[in-house]
Write a protein that holds these residues in place. Sequence first.
Motif, PDB file in Angstrom:
ATOM      1  N   VAL A 151     -13.913  66.515  29.944  1.00  0.00           N
ATOM      2  CA  VAL A 151     -13.998  67.712  28.618  1.00  0.00           C
ATOM      3  C   VAL A 151     -14.493  65.684  27.617  1.00  0.00           C
ATOM      4  CG1 VAL A 151     -12.600  67.692  26.032  1.00  0.00           C
ATOM      5  CG2 VAL A 151     -11.593  68.428  28.195  1.00  0.00           C
ATOM      6  N   PHE A 152     -14.426  64.652  28.019  1.00  0.00           N
ATOM      7  CA  PHE A 152     -14.745  63.507  27.697  1.00  0.00           C
ATOM      8  C   PHE A 152     -15.894  63.325  28.281  1.00  0.00           C
ATOM      9  CE2 PHE A 152     -10.391  61.101  27.452  1.00  0.00           C
ATOM     10  CZ  PHE A 152     -10.506  61.944  25.801  1.00  0.00           C
ATOM     11  N   ARG A 153     -16.749  64.515  29.365  1.00  0.00           N
ATOM     12  CA  ARG A 153     -18.061  63.794  29.625  1.00  0.00           C
ATOM     13  C   ARG A 153     -18.599  64.882  28.289  1.00  0.00           C
ATOM     14  NH1 ARG A 153     -22.046  61.289  30.512  1.00  0.00           N
ATOM     15  NH2 ARG A 153     -20.145  60.228  31.611  1.00  0.00           N
ATOM     16  N   GLN A 154     -18.205  66.266  28.449  1.00  0.00           N
ATOM     17  CA  GLN A 154     -18.924  66.979  27.261  1.00  0.00           C
ATOM     18  C   GLN A 154     -19.025  66.622  26.176  1.00  0.00           C
ATOM     19  OE1 GLN A 154     -16.915  71.453  27.223  1.00  0.00           O
ATOM     20  NE2 GLN A 154     -15.853  70.293  28.771  1.00  0.00           N
ATOM     21  N   VAL A 155     -18.338  65.410  25.533  1.00  0.00           N
ATOM     22  CA  VAL A 155     -18.074  64.561  24.910  1.00  0.00           C
ATOM     23  C   VAL A 155     -19.516  64.020  24.428  1.00  0.00           C
ATOM     24  CG1 VAL A 155     -17.703  62.938  23.158  1.00  0.00           C
ATOM     25  CG2 VAL A 155     -15.940  65.035  23.902  1.00  0.00           C
ATOM     26  N   LEU A 156     -19.843  63.023  25.386  1.00  0.00           N
ATOM     27  CA  LEU A 156     -20.583  63.029  25.493  1.00  0.00           C
ATOM     28  C   LEU A 156     -21.938  63.398  26.253  1.00  0.00           C
ATOM     29  CD1 LEU A 156     -19.262  59.907  27.903  1.00  0.00           C
ATOM     30  CD2 LEU A 156     -19.306  59.758  25.083  1.00  0.00           C
ATOM     31  N   ASP A 157     -22.015  64.375  26.763  1.00  0.00           N
ATOM     32  CA  ASP A 157     -22.946  65.104  27.172  1.00  0.00           C
ATOM     33  C   ASP A 157     -24.064  65.435  25.699  1.00  0.00           C
ATOM     34  OD1 ASP A 157     -23.092  65.021  29.497  1.00  0.00           O
ATOM     35  OD2 ASP A 157     -22.223  66.896  29.528  1.00  0.00           O
ATOM     36  N   ILE A 158     -22.783  65.578  24.329  1.00  0.00           N
ATOM     37  CA  ILE A 158     -24.080  66.322  22.878  1.00  0.00           C
ATOM     38  C   ILE A 158     -24.045  64.806  22.578  1.00  0.00           C
ATOM     39  CG2 ILE A 158     -22.424  67.137  21.095  1.00  0.00           C
ATOM     40  CD1 ILE A 158     -20.298  68.553  22.762  1.00  0.00           C
ATOM     41  N   ASP A 159     -22.884  63.980  22.578  1.00  0.00           N
ATOM     42  CA  ASP A 159     -23.604  62.474  22.045  1.00  0.00           C
ATOM     43  C   ASP A 159     -22.366  61.165  22.483  1.00  0.00           C
ATOM     44  OD1 ASP A 159     -23.421  60.490  19.693  1.00  0.00           O
ATOM     45  OD2 ASP A 159     -21.813  61.388  18.601  1.00  0.00           O
ATOM     46  N   PRO A 160     -23.940  60.972  23.599  1.00  0.00           N
ATOM     47  CA  PRO A 160     -23.827  59.644  24.601  1.00  0.00           C
ATOM     48  C   PRO A 160     -23.194  58.319  23.729  1.00  0.00           C
ATOM     49  CG  PRO A 160     -25.674  60.861  24.739  1.00  0.00           C
ATOM     50  CD  PRO A 160     -25.225  61.598  23.506  1.00  0.00           C
ATOM     51  N   GLY A 161     -23.771  58.466  22.875  1.00  0.00           N
ATOM     52  CA  GLY A 161     -23.114  57.072  21.572  1.00  0.00           C
ATOM     53  C   GLY A 161     -22.003  57.185  20.944  1.00  0.00           C
ATOM     54  N   TYR A 162     -20.768  58.171  21.224  1.00  0.00           N
ATOM     55  CA  TYR A 162     -19.532  57.981  21.018  1.00  0.00           C
ATOM     56  C   TYR A 162     -18.832  57.555  21.854  1.00  0.00           C
ATOM     57  CZ  TYR A 162     -15.772  60.952  18.585  1.00  0.00           C
ATOM     58  OH  TYR A 162     -14.673  61.344  18.145  1.00  0.00           O
ATOM     59  N   ALA A 163     -18.314  56.046  21.506  1.00  0.00           N
ATOM     60  CA  ALA A 163     -17.592  55.272  21.879  1.00  0.00           C
ATOM     61  C   ALA A 163     -16.062  55.708  21.386  1.00  0.00           C
ATOM     62  CB  ALA A 163     -17.609  53.637  20.625  1.00  0.00           C
ATOM     63  N   ARG A 164     -15.749  56.335  20.654  1.00  0.00           N
ATOM     64  CA  ARG A 164     -14.139  57.032  20.918  1.00  0.00           C
ATOM     65  C   ARG A 164     -14.114  57.700  23.022  1.00  0.00           C
ATOM     66  NH1 ARG A 164     -10.977  58.994  16.587  1.00  0.00           N
ATOM     67  NH2 ARG A 164     -12.368  60.065  16.621  1.00  0.00           N
ATOM     68  N   ALA A 165     -15.029  58.431  22.903  1.00  0.00           N
ATOM     69  CA  ALA A 165     -15.018  59.226  23.992  1.00  0.00           C
ATOM     70  C   ALA A 165     -15.251  58.493  25.721  1.00  0.00           C
ATOM     71  CB  ALA A 165     -16.329  60.116  24.363  1.00  0.00           C
ATOM     72  N   TRP A 166     -15.478  57.029  25.396  1.00  0.00           N
ATOM     73  CA  TRP A 166     -16.106  56.254  25.708  1.00  0.00           C
ATOM     74  C   TRP A 166     -14.830  55.523  26.601  1.00  0.00           C
ATOM     75  CZ3 TRP A 166     -19.493  56.325  29.860  1.00  0.00           C
ATOM     76  CH2 TRP A 166     -21.127  56.682  29.609  1.00  0.00           C
ATOM     77  N   SER A 167     -13.686  55.237  25.577  1.00  0.00           N
ATOM     78  CA  SER A 167     -12.548  54.316  25.408  1.00  0.00           C
ATOM     79  C   SER A 167     -11.343  55.513  26.555  1.00  0.00           C
ATOM     80  CB  SER A 167     -12.400  54.080  24.307  1.00  0.00           C
ATOM     81  OG  SER A 167     -11.589  54.760  23.725  1.00  0.00           O
ATOM     82  N   GLY A 168     -11.919  56.919  25.813  1.00  0.00           N
ATOM     83  CA  GLY A 168     -11.212  57.886  26.465  1.00  0.00           C
ATOM     84  C   GLY A 168     -11.006  57.974  28.274  1.00  0.00           C
ATOM     85  N   GLN A 169     -12.315  58.021  28.294  1.00  0.00           N
ATOM     86  CA  GLN A 169     -12.322  58.034  29.668  1.00  0.00           C
ATOM     87  C   GLN A 169     -11.889  56.663  30.412  1.00  0.00           C
ATOM     88  OE1 GLN A 169     -14.148  59.912  31.290  1.00  0.00           O
ATOM     89  NE2 GLN A 169     -16.417  61.017  31.035  1.00  0.00           N
ATOM     90  N   ALA A 170     -11.909  55.673  29.671  1.00  0.00           N
ATOM     91  CA  ALA A 170     -10.905  54.125  30.359  1.00  0.00           C
ATOM     92  C   ALA A 170      -9.577  54.919  30.471  1.00  0.00           C
ATOM     93  CB  ALA A 170     -11.294  53.280  29.677  1.00  0.00           C
ATOM     94  N   PHE A 171      -8.668  55.637  29.535  1.00  0.00           N
ATOM     95  CA  PHE A 171      -7.716  55.541  29.931  1.00  0.00           C
ATOM     96  C   PHE A 171      -7.393  56.302  30.535  1.00  0.00           C
ATOM     97  CE2 PHE A 171      -3.704  58.023  28.408  1.00  0.00           C
ATOM     98  CZ  PHE A 171      -3.500  57.144  27.937  1.00  0.00           C
ATOM     99  N   ALA A 172      -8.252  57.564  31.677  1.00  0.00           N
ATOM    100  CA  ALA A 172      -8.111  58.572  31.893  1.00  0.00           C
ATOM    101  C   ALA A 172      -8.471  58.263  33.579  1.00  0.00           C
ATOM    102  CB  ALA A 172      -8.905  59.362  31.733  1.00  0.00           C
ATOM    103  N   TRP A 173      -9.202  57.215  33.005  1.00  0.00           N
ATOM    104  CA  TRP A 173      -9.120  56.802  34.923  1.00  0.00           C
ATOM    105  C   TRP A 173      -8.535  55.803  35.226  1.00  0.00           C
ATOM    106  CZ3 TRP A 173     -12.377  58.976  37.805  1.00  0.00           C
ATOM    107  CH2 TRP A 173     -13.284  59.996  37.479  1.00  0.00           C
ATOM    108  N   ARG A 174      -8.410  55.297  34.175  1.00  0.00           N
ATOM    109  CA  ARG A 174      -7.011  54.585  34.666  1.00  0.00           C
ATOM    110  C   ARG A 174      -5.342  54.737  34.613  1.00  0.00           C
ATOM    111  NH1 ARG A 174      -2.679  53.795  32.124  1.00  0.00           N
ATOM    112  NH2 ARG A 174      -3.267  54.325  29.685  1.00  0.00           N
ATOM    113  N   ALA A 175      -5.127  55.755  34.120  1.00  0.00           N
ATOM    114  CA  ALA A 175      -3.982  56.916  33.922  1.00  0.00           C
ATOM    115  C   ALA A 175      -3.918  57.508  35.666  1.00  0.00           C
ATOM    116  CB  ALA A 175      -3.741  57.593  33.015  1.00  0.00           C
ATOM    117  N   LEU A 176      -4.972  57.965  36.424  1.00  0.00           N
ATOM    118  CA  LEU A 176      -5.462  58.577  37.606  1.00  0.00           C
ATOM    119  C   LEU A 176      -4.475  57.493  38.562  1.00  0.00           C
ATOM    120  CD1 LEU A 176      -8.624  60.522  37.992  1.00  0.00           C
ATOM    121  CD2 LEU A 176      -6.027  61.304  37.371  1.00  0.00           C
TER     122      LEU A 176
END
Length: 447
Positions: A151-176
């Motif tokens: 889902v965060f990747r979809q956000v970044l496909d729409i808006d690569p500059g959406y900083a909060r989506a990058w922080s969401g990705q960071a949370f998710a990779w760590r959580a895994l």
Amino acid sequence: MEQRQYEFCGFRLDAVSRELFGPGGAPISITFKALEVLAYLIKQRSRVVGRRELLATVWSGRVVEENNLTQAISALRKAFGVAAGEHRYIVTIPGRGYRFVAELTGGPIVERRRRAAFATEPFPAAERLYLAGRDLIDAPNSSRVRRAIGVFRQVLDIDPGYARAWSGQAFAWRALTITGDMDPKQAFPLAKAAVQRALALDPALPEAHAANGFNLFWNDWDWRAAELACLRAINLDPRIPDGHFAYAHLLNNLGRSGEALAQVRVARELDPLSPLVNALEGIFLATAGRMEEASARIAQALEIAPEFWVALLALAKMASARGELAAAIGVFEQAAMLSGRCSQVLAALAPVLVATGNRAGAEQLREELKVLSDTTYVPAAGRAAISNALGAHDEALDLLELAYEQRDVHMAFLKTDTRWNNLRSRPRFAALMDRMGFTAGAAHGTL
């Protein structure tokens, strides 16, 4: 232009004036916020709307009481004349949110076919997807977290500059690493890269500094740098729960229980419908010996997300501590199933099996993880806990040393995890504590 009238099952909502009329046209007295919730659910009726999205839309970022949203839903069901558990108009999807399911009537009023969907909605597509991703990682298991990454990747496909989506990705990779037993040597480079991208786009983004704090805490074991990152997140915007949550977790693992409880309480007050925050507050309360409060908070987490395995794991541990071993085993097994047999759950189950005389069951769990480790990454700390429960103390220490080499995230819990109390006087364990920076004069990680 916003559609004004919606009709369903004899009811009529004026979405502009926020008025609800019953069969026959009689006005229904109900709070304005409840009607805003209804209007938004109707507009988004093709999908489940997450709690975060509803709170952010209807309450516009204000800090709200824990039950504001549930009270609004309850008021709507009462207005419709249905019982609390009856989902004729609004369905509750556990762990996800709500969806309006009544059929709209009234001819051309009903469907404008969303011809200008994004133009007329209060959230752009990227923001709505971001909130959906946050809902997924708010009750994380391996499947939900991997979906969130998509889902965060979809956000970044729409808006690569959406900083909060990058922080969401960071949370998710760590959580895994803890929800999906992902190799930290694979996960954390991705988590760290995502944080750096977020901070490059927005150096003052609190969520990114909180994610950085978690990376420094769980992977780098640099306690002082992690604390500074969390404090940076809080200072940038104390209304964002992420910094308080990350800081509470760090403080609890460092044995600073009172400070941890103060921070996690703030996080929960800011994000009252988060299963993860409620569950972790319950765990921290249990660590502090406040069992009655802990039970209430875990119950709240499970009310929000009945299948949240972290809350079930905490529930099982508390039942075990009370000596209710048979009941605990049943809940452990449920948590194991819902987590995809996460090693953390199996490691917590094994000592209870041994305590009930089912040593063979614990040995089976040890063998299961050993065989799995021959072909894929398995956190060595979980295997160590099972060996320790079986009395194989030297083997447990061997595995803890392997966990250190693996950068196993469970090593960040070494200082306060009571499972290791029988090993703490051993020189090899003391050496590990020193290498982790948990002792006075350690090479890194000022406490």
